[in-house]
Design a protein around this motif. Structure first.
Motif, PDB file in Angstrom:
ATOM      1  N   SER A  33      39.698  37.929  33.958  1.00  0.00           N
ATOM      2  CA  SER A  33      39.696  39.124  34.798  1.00  0.00           C
ATOM      3  C   SER A  33      38.277  39.581  35.091  1.00  0.00           C
ATOM      4  O   SER A  33      37.937  39.932  36.234  1.00  0.00           O
ATOM      5  CB  SER A  33      40.476  40.254  34.112  1.00  0.00           C
ATOM      6  OG  SER A  33      41.836  39.911  33.958  1.00  0.00           O
ATOM      7  N   TRP A  34      37.421  39.576  34.058  1.00  0.00           N
ATOM      8  CA  TRP A  34      36.028  39.974  34.261  1.00  0.00           C
ATOM      9  C   TRP A  34      35.309  39.003  35.184  1.00  0.00           C
ATOM     10  O   TRP A  34      34.500  39.421  36.034  1.00  0.00           O
ATOM     11  CB  TRP A  34      35.305  40.066  32.921  1.00  0.00           C
ATOM     12  CG  TRP A  34      35.526  41.372  32.219  1.00  0.00           C
ATOM     13  CD1 TRP A  34      36.238  41.598  31.082  1.00  0.00           C
ATOM     14  CD2 TRP A  34      35.009  42.653  32.621  1.00  0.00           C
ATOM     15  NE1 TRP A  34      36.225  42.926  30.750  1.00  0.00           N
ATOM     16  CE2 TRP A  34      35.473  43.608  31.669  1.00  0.00           C
ATOM     17  CE3 TRP A  34      34.225  43.083  33.690  1.00  0.00           C
ATOM     18  CZ2 TRP A  34      35.156  44.950  31.763  1.00  0.00           C
ATOM     19  CZ3 TRP A  34      33.909  44.437  33.781  1.00  0.00           C
ATOM     20  CH2 TRP A  34      34.367  45.349  32.827  1.00  0.00           C
ATOM     21  N   ALA A  35      35.576  37.701  35.026  1.00  0.00           N
ATOM     22  CA  ALA A  35      34.938  36.707  35.892  1.00  0.00           C
ATOM     23  C   ALA A  35      35.372  36.896  37.345  1.00  0.00           C
ATOM     24  O   ALA A  35      34.569  36.730  38.270  1.00  0.00           O
ATOM     25  CB  ALA A  35      35.278  35.291  35.414  1.00  0.00           C
ATOM     26  N   ALA A  36      36.643  37.262  37.554  1.00  0.00           N
ATOM     27  CA  ALA A  36      37.133  37.520  38.914  1.00  0.00           C
ATOM     28  C   ALA A  36      36.450  38.738  39.518  1.00  0.00           C
ATOM     29  O   ALA A  36      36.051  38.731  40.688  1.00  0.00           O
ATOM     30  CB  ALA A  36      38.650  37.702  38.903  1.00  0.00           C
ATOM     31  N   VAL A  37      36.308  39.800  38.727  1.00  0.00           N
ATOM     32  CA  VAL A  37      35.658  41.020  39.218  1.00  0.00           C
ATOM     33  C   VAL A  37      34.194  40.746  39.572  1.00  0.00           C
ATOM     34  O   VAL A  37      33.697  41.168  40.629  1.00  0.00           O
ATOM     35  CB  VAL A  37      35.762  42.144  38.169  1.00  0.00           C
ATOM     36  CG1 VAL A  37      34.888  43.331  38.566  1.00  0.00           C
ATOM     37  CG2 VAL A  37      37.210  42.586  38.011  1.00  0.00           C
ATOM     38  N   LEU A  38      33.486  40.022  38.696  1.00  0.00           N
ATOM     39  CA  LEU A  38      32.085  39.706  38.965  1.00  0.00           C
ATOM     40  C   LEU A  38      31.944  38.803  40.189  1.00  0.00           C
ATOM     41  O   LEU A  38      31.045  39.007  41.019  1.00  0.00           O
ATOM     42  CB  LEU A  38      31.465  39.031  37.736  1.00  0.00           C
ATOM     43  CG  LEU A  38      31.171  39.935  36.544  1.00  0.00           C
ATOM     44  CD1 LEU A  38      30.717  39.106  35.354  1.00  0.00           C
ATOM     45  CD2 LEU A  38      30.110  40.975  36.900  1.00  0.00           C
TER      46      LEU A  38
END
Length: 263
Positions: free
Chosen positions: A184-189
């Protein structure tokens, strides 16, 4: 490779096999990084990711060799027989090679006598080093090409982050729940970088991106955006995030290589 580094306004010089390499090297480097972290932490799932990393590295090196016009002359051996720190491909080749050797050292350790005497932390650290080099190599390869205005310093961030998005998505699809939060964090970044990237381009380059790659770029952004929002449905988020990251890398390579006479 002459026109890649020195001649402006040469048009397209890479094809779909080169774009495939930029996808596979992200998967290979990212999977090697996951395997290194899991190995250093003695995680029970490490062998699965070690084998996946080895498979992806071999596949990517094969594609890199097969797409070269000099493949039957085996001229790529120069990468390993000399010191060429100014050539990004030299770093990439050594990063992948080191990752492959370290990966095999860990998985073969129980069956090979002299490997059993080596602490598992040592190949794990070598794998971590090789994977970080392999992750950084694609973005660095593009960023140093100052004759292509679409390949700016943002490549140094877009390619490693989208690589992590791809491999964390693969981990989720394989049932590794520990990857859920990180995906999820990788998608947001990735989404944040994707939105910011066009604003870092000169006007002529931004116009070229919109004219030649708007559909692919927008679709990749939409898939990554939906992936970032679907945190309650991790499998769908993983599948969409993987597709979006692959598409974004493909567009940046294929559209970014072209330079019209006005750029």
């Amino acid at each position: 490779m002459t026109e890649f580094y020195s001649l402006p306004n040469t048009g397209e010089f890479w094809h779909w096999t080169n774009a495939l390499h930029f996808v596979l090297v992200g998967l290979a480097g990212g999977m090697a990084l996951l395997a290194a972290i899991l190995t250093l932490r003695q995680h029970p799932e490490r062998n699965r990711y070690l084998w996946l990393a080895a498979l992806l590295i071999v596949l990517d090196l094969f594609v890199l060799w097969a797409e070269s016009p000099a493949r039957w002359r085996f001229s790529h051996v120069w990468l390993f027989l000399g010191l060429h720190p100014s050539a990004p491909i030299w770093w990439g080749a050594w990063g992948l090679a080191l990752s492959l050797v370290a990966t095999l050292a860990v998985v073969l350790k129980p069956w090979v006598g002299f490997l059993r005497r080596i602490p598992e932390q040592l190949p794990g650290l070598l794998l971590l080093l090789g994977s970080l080099v392999a992750l950084a190599y694609p973005g660095f390869t593009l960023a140093v090409n100052t004759t292509r205005p679409l390949w700016n310093s943002m490549m140094l961030f877009l390619f490693p982050i989208t690589a992590l998005l791809m491999v964390l998505a693969v981990a989720l699809l394989l049932g590794s729940e520990w990857a859920r939060r990180w995906e999820s964090w990788a998608a947001v970044l990735s989404l944040g970088l994707l939105v910011a990237y066009p604003f870092t381009l000169p006007e002529a380059a931004r116009t070229h991106l919109l004219h030649e790659g708007l559909l692919g770029y927008a679709l990749a952004g939409l898939l990554i955006a939906v992936a970032a929002l679907l945190f309650r449905n991790p499998r769908w988020a993983a599948a969409l995030g993987l597709a979006g990251a692959v598409g974004l890398r493909w567009v940046l390579v294929m559209v970014g290589q072209f330079q019209s006479p006005g750029l």
